[in-house]
Enzyme design. Structure first.
Site, short mmCIF file in Angstrom:
data_model
loop_
_atom_site.label_atom_id
_atom_site.label_comp_id
_atom_site.label_asym_id
_atom_site.label_seq_id
_atom_site.Cartn_x
_atom_site.Cartn_y
_atom_site.Cartn_z
N ASP A 11 27.15 -28.27 4.21
CA ASP A 11 25.39 -29.02 3.44
C ASP A 11 25.68 -30.14 2.69
O ASP A 11 26.19 -29.87 1.30
CB ASP A 11 24.80 -27.86 3.57
CG ASP A 11 23.26 -28.30 4.19
OD1 ASP A 11 23.18 -29.28 3.49
OD2 ASP A 11 22.58 -27.32 3.52
N ASP A 105 22.50 -34.11 7.73
CA ASP A 105 22.69 -33.78 6.11
C ASP A 105 23.57 -32.73 6.71
O ASP A 105 24.03 -31.59 5.36
CB ASP A 105 21.85 -33.57 4.92
CG ASP A 105 21.09 -32.71 5.03
OD1 ASP A 105 20.66 -32.02 6.12
OD2 ASP A 105 20.46 -32.49 4.41
N GLU A 106 23.86 -31.90 7.57
CA GLU A 106 24.75 -30.65 8.10
C GLU A 106 25.52 -30.61 9.23
O GLU A 106 25.56 -30.87 10.22
CB GLU A 106 23.73 -30.09 7.77
CG GLU A 106 23.62 -28.84 7.14
CD GLU A 106 22.92 -27.69 7.93
OE1 GLU A 106 22.39 -26.10 7.94
OE2 GLU A 106 21.36 -27.79 8.71
#
Length: 405
Positions: A11, A105-106
């Site tokens: 993350d 973003d993961e």
């Protein structure tokens, strides 16, 4: 060598803020708020410095500025964030055999079997360092035998750190944490559990599975399994989808403008909902029309990144009015969204109108619970054959021809 699963969850830390700090180093160390800049806007992301004042994402911007008046407030740029996200994706793609990108973003990464050649923790750690070195963006990760434990571990590792949960220690690791740390436990479920006196994961671990099922139904069983570190869900191979589209061929060619408009609104509304389900945004809309003589015309229009009905429906209708010739019978119409990017649920927070955002989120919740057409625009009610398929789990949702009675 071990045959046990090795799943990494990565993350990017306060991703939007990190991107802005790469572009402007003066923001480093300062409280930063990103999102809708008007008082009716909401916070899309905030720095750790701002969080110390009680600010969090999805909070009304007015409240955030009251809690942290010295914060630097930025509108944000979804295009820039998508570019940085793609840079990170390329590093991961170049380094591992199987990964799943679940948002802007993961990431989940499956390193099962890689300990034959490397230590999985060492490999993940080296990948993290490479991402930081090549992109300049801080990133954290959790490593364990499944997605749930790894995701929770990442949350505990932040900011800019890593945690490896050794097999057999999942339950002790989870036990002291808040039940709110379990993925899928939202505010409503959390309140229900608190009313039962359940605040720590350990309490769920000690509860009979049947009791969780009685209180929360099938969700209770899922939560109980996650609390006990049980999750067999696979890492799904990531494939970038560039567009979604749908078409409608009429059983009988028509010049009924109201019918055409209603169908266009229903098609656009349905595709916009599928965008939000897939955590996507579009920057380009295309409208297609085919007349009874099979002459076909298309026209596209670029829009600001969005997945919101009130932005997309007017854009598609505008293209319809430009192409529609009232003297000809219409055989087919189609709508397409392209130039898709990840992170829709987050970037949607840039919408500078909290009223619209709250409305669309409430409608989506009703649709998730009662079906895709539980809440629809009145103008599109006659479009009864809209598909319920999720285009990000299969083929684009088709609009079937009218069925003869």
């Amino acid at each position: 060598m071990s045959n046990e699963r090795a799943i990494v969850h990565m993350d990017l830390d306060t991703f939007f803020v990190s991107c802005e700090r790469l572009l402007d180093s003066r923001l480093i160390g300062k409280p930063v708020l990103i999102g809708g800049t008007s008082d009716r806007g909401v916070v899309a992301s905030c720095s750790y410095e701002a969080r110390k004042f009680g600010v969090h994402s999805a909070m009304p911007m007015r409240m955030a500025k009251q809690l942290c008046p010295e914060a630097v407030v930025l509108r944000g740029n979804s295009g820039i964030y998508s570019k940085f996200s793609n840079d990170v994706t390329e590093v991961i793609k170049d380094s591992v055999p199987l990964y799943e990108k679940t948002s802007i973003d993961e990431f989940y990464i499956d390193l099962t079997g890689m300990d034959k050649f490397f230590g999985c923790h060492k490999l993940a750690s080296e990948l993290r360092q490479r991402i930081i070195k090549e992109t300049g963006i801080p990133i954290s990760f959790g490593l364990s035998i499944n997605k749930t434990v790894s995701k929770i571990a990442t949350g505990e590792a932040k900011p800019n750190n890593e945690i490896n949960i050794i097999k057999g220690t999942e339950k002790p690791f989870l036990a002291p944490l808040s039940v709110k740390k379990i993925p899928m436990v939202g505010n409503v479920t959390y309140k229900t559990l608190c009313d039962l006196g359940v605040q720590r994961i350990q309490t769920v671990q000690e509860m009979p599975m049947e009791l969780m099922h009685k209180v929360l139904g099938s969700n209770g069983l899922t939560i109980w399994k996650k609390a006990n570190g049980i999750d067999n869900s696979p890492v799904v191979q990531y494939q970038e989808r560039k567009s979604i589209s749908t078409e409608r061929t009429f059983g009988k060619d028509t010049t009924d403008v109201n019918k055409l408009k209603g169908m266009i609104i229903a098609m656009t509304e349905n595709l916009a909902y599928q965008l939000r389900r897939g955590n996507k945004l579009t920057a380009c809309v295309t409208f297609k029309i085919r007349y009874s003589d099979f002459q076909t015309y298309t026209q596209q229009k670029h829009v600001a990144y969005t997945a919101m009905d009130h932005n997309l429906i007017p854009a598609v209708l505008d293209l319809f009015y430009k192409l529609y010739n009232r003297r000809l019978l219409v055989r087919l119409i189609g709508v397409k969204f392209s130039h898709l990017v990840e992170g829709g649920q987050q970037i949607n927070l840039f919408e500078d109108n909290q009223k619209h955002l709250n409305l669309i989120q409430s409608i989506d919740k009703l649709r998730e619970r009662y079906g895709d057409r539980a809440v629809i625009c009145a103008a599109g009610m006659e479009a009864k054959t809209i598909s319920r398929w999720n285009p990000f789990n299969g083929e684009p949702p088709p609009l079937l021809a009218n069925r003869h009675q």
